[in-house]
Design a protein around this motif. Structure first.
Motif, PDB file in Angstrom:
ATOM      1  N   ILE A  48     -13.415  -9.707  35.959  1.00  0.00           N
ATOM      2  CA  ILE A  48     -12.250  -8.854  35.835  1.00  0.00           C
ATOM      3  C   ILE A  48     -12.748  -7.215  35.734  1.00  0.00           C
ATOM      4  O   ILE A  48     -12.038  -6.357  36.541  1.00  0.00           O
ATOM      5  CB  ILE A  48     -11.697  -9.261  34.243  1.00  0.00           C
TER       6      ILE A  48
ATOM      7  N   GLU B 250     -13.249  -6.224  39.444  1.00  0.00           N
ATOM      8  CA  GLU B 250     -12.051  -6.117  40.216  1.00  0.00           C
ATOM      9  C   GLU B 250     -11.068  -5.137  39.814  1.00  0.00           C
ATOM     10  O   GLU B 250     -10.491  -4.358  40.730  1.00  0.00           O
ATOM     11  CB  GLU B 250     -11.088  -7.518  39.730  1.00  0.00           C
TER      12      GLU B 250
ATOM     13  N   THR C  66      -2.027 -15.525  33.120  1.00  0.00           N
ATOM     14  CA  THR C  66      -3.219 -14.787  33.444  1.00  0.00           C
ATOM     15  C   THR C  66      -3.708 -15.138  34.659  1.00  0.00           C
ATOM     16  O   THR C  66      -4.320 -14.267  35.365  1.00  0.00           O
ATOM     17  CB  THR C  66      -4.278 -15.196  32.183  1.00  0.00           C
TER      18      THR C  66
ATOM     19  N   ILE D 120      -2.550  -8.930  32.223  1.00  0.00           N
ATOM     20  CA  ILE D 120      -3.462  -9.652  31.579  1.00  0.00           C
ATOM     21  C   ILE D 120      -3.429  -9.449  30.242  1.00  0.00           C
ATOM     22  O   ILE D 120      -3.527 -10.508  29.555  1.00  0.00           O
ATOM     23  CB  ILE D 120      -4.887  -9.444  32.170  1.00  0.00           C
TER      24      ILE D 120
ATOM     25  N   TRP E 237     -12.231 -16.284  39.537  1.00  0.00           N
ATOM     26  CA  TRP E 237     -11.900 -16.249  37.836  1.00  0.00           C
ATOM     27  C   TRP E 237     -10.546 -16.736  37.561  1.00  0.00           C
ATOM     28  O   TRP E 237     -10.206 -17.400  36.719  1.00  0.00           O
ATOM     29  CB  TRP E 237     -12.159 -14.817  37.191  1.00  0.00           C
ATOM     30  N   ARG E 238      -9.408 -16.468  38.391  1.00  0.00           N
ATOM     31  CA  ARG E 238      -8.197 -17.139  38.324  1.00  0.00           C
ATOM     32  C   ARG E 238      -8.070 -18.513  38.107  1.00  0.00           C
ATOM     33  O   ARG E 238      -7.084 -19.302  37.498  1.00  0.00           O
ATOM     34  CB  ARG E 238      -7.190 -16.443  39.317  1.00  0.00           C
TER      35      ARG E 238
END
Length: 428
Positions: free
Chosen positions: A36, A39, A92, A101, A163-164
């Motif tokens: 995160i 990104e 999220t 988020i 990560w999602r």
């Protein structure tokens, strides 16, 4: 006499399962933290804001959640809350920026607010005092088991699919638990298949079934100096264990340049050791010593304060020369904190006045999460300013020293029976 039924332990397992799901949802942000940050271009201080968002809303709902648990009961409140866990995970996963988020994590904090206080109240309702240590260790030990399992599992999912995907996974698990809880949990008074022999064993042992309260009982709890001392001591415990929970993967990646998946497996070791220590010492051994006639408050105070003192070994992790040494120190520290945890969580069910187990648990967890939120932010700031995690870990040692002093005062032996919490509450 020991009853034939084991329904109460099945309920204990269900409570533990809910906590595992809770901490899977919470841990996902820690595992995803580096991804995160990359990104969205976040530094450590900014990342600390994202990581602490859950804790702020979770903290603010603890007092109302405690009262709602007392008024509405564990069953109905958790049905609503668990469905919202899945919604927060999904939001999220599809977030397009830092703001969404943070909002999703705030929602998760609200939704998970009743979880630990509800488990504490349900344990007081389903288990006699003689089994309260192991029963409490079961649901609190689930927090450590969740960390042991979720770090490598989420690290694998995020390494493979991004990560999602980790948040989509946690949302699916939350939805599954909602279905199981809706079908499987009732209070003892409403559980039709509970055998009469087991019901009698539970109630005669001091379980607090049909224990309902409201604002009057909450005010009574707030007037107790002993409750405030216990709550402040628990905040010291929570400060330390949650900065380790939140920052361990980031610490290992930044200090020793380990990869995401590798940090997940490193993080697994301390939580595995903590799980075993909690069940064996904080649960089984405490119950065994009390059943053998040892003074219950001497046992609880000794185990709790010694556990917190052992947790102070976290101070050595920041200056470790290798990830293996750091993990060893973290393992010792988390084992000590895990030993103390079930004793601390059992106290509302032992000390709260009638109808206020949830309220006292909520107050205790309110101060705990307030300290946690501040600790997560402070750890990020100190690490950013000093260039290492040595200073924040040493500060955690000082916090634990305060906790030892508070619990040592609050849990001195009292000449009253454990089954009389209203009298014990004001014995300070």
């Amino acid at each position: 006499m020991e009853p034939r039924g084991r329904t109460r332990w099945a309920i204990g397992g269900l409570l533990a399962g809910g906590i595992v799901v809770n901490f899977l949802d919470r841990t996902a942000i820690s595992v995803a933290s580096s991804s995160i940050a990359d990104e969205f271009g976040l530094d450590l201080q900014q990342l600390g804001v994202v990581l602490s968002a859950f804790t702020w809303s979770y903290c603010l709902v603890q007092l109302p959640a405690g009262m709602l648990v007392d008024i509405l009961g564990v069953s109905r409140l958790t049905r609503i809350a668990s469905a919202l866990w899945a919604v927060a995970g999904l939001l999220t996963a599809v977030a397009g920026g830092v703001g969404p988020i943070i909002l999703a994590r705030l929602l998760l904090g609200v939704a998970e607010g009743p979880s630990m206080v509800g488990a504490s109240k349900a344990t007081a309702a389903w288990f006699p005092v003689s089994e309260r240590g192991m029963a409490t260790a079961l649901f609190d030990g689930a927090t450590k088991l969740a960390n042991m399992v979720s770090f490598p599992v989420l690290a694998f999912v995020m390494s493979e699919w991004g990560w999602r995907a980790g948040f989509l996974f946690s949302a699916a698990v939350s939805l599954l638990f909602t279905v199981v809880w809706w079908w499987g949990y009732r209070d003892p008074s409403e559980y039709r298949s509970l055998r009469p022999a087991e019901r009698e064993f539970i109630l005669r042992g001091g379980a607090r079934d049909t224990d309902r309260g409201g604002l009057r009982q909450f005010r009574s709890a707030l007037r107790s100096g002993r409750v405030w001392t216990v709550a402040c001591g628990f905040a010291c415990y929570g400060y330390t264990i949650n900065i380790v929970l939140t920052w361990m993967p980031e610490f290992l990646q930044r200090e020793f340049h380990v990869r995401l998946l590798q940090s997940g497996f490193y993080s697994m070791v301390p939580w595995a050791i903590a799980t075993v220590a909690e069940l064996a010492v904080g649960g089984w051994l405490v119950d065994r010593l009390i059943r053998r006639g040892r003074d219950p408050w001497v046992v609880r105070r000794t185990v709790l304060t010694c556990g917190l003192a052992l947790g102070g070994t976290i101070g050595a992790a920041g200056s470790a020369g290798s990830p293996a040494v750091a993990v060893c120190w973290m393992s010792v520290s988390l084992a000590g904190l895990a030993i103390a945890a079930p004793v601390a969580w059992a106290l509302p069910g032992l000390l709260a006045p009638p109808g206020a187990v949830g309220a006292v648990s909520g107050l205790m967890n309110f101060l705990n999460t307030a300290a946690t939120a501040g600790g997560v932010l402070l750890t990020g700031w100190l690490a950013q300013m000093t260039g290492s995690f040595d200073a924040p870990f040493l500060f955690a040692v000082a916090v634990l020293a305060v906790g030892v002093a508070l619990y040592w005062r609050a849990l001195r032996p009292v000449p009253v029976r454990e089954q009389d919490p209203a009298r014990q509450l004001h014995k300070v």
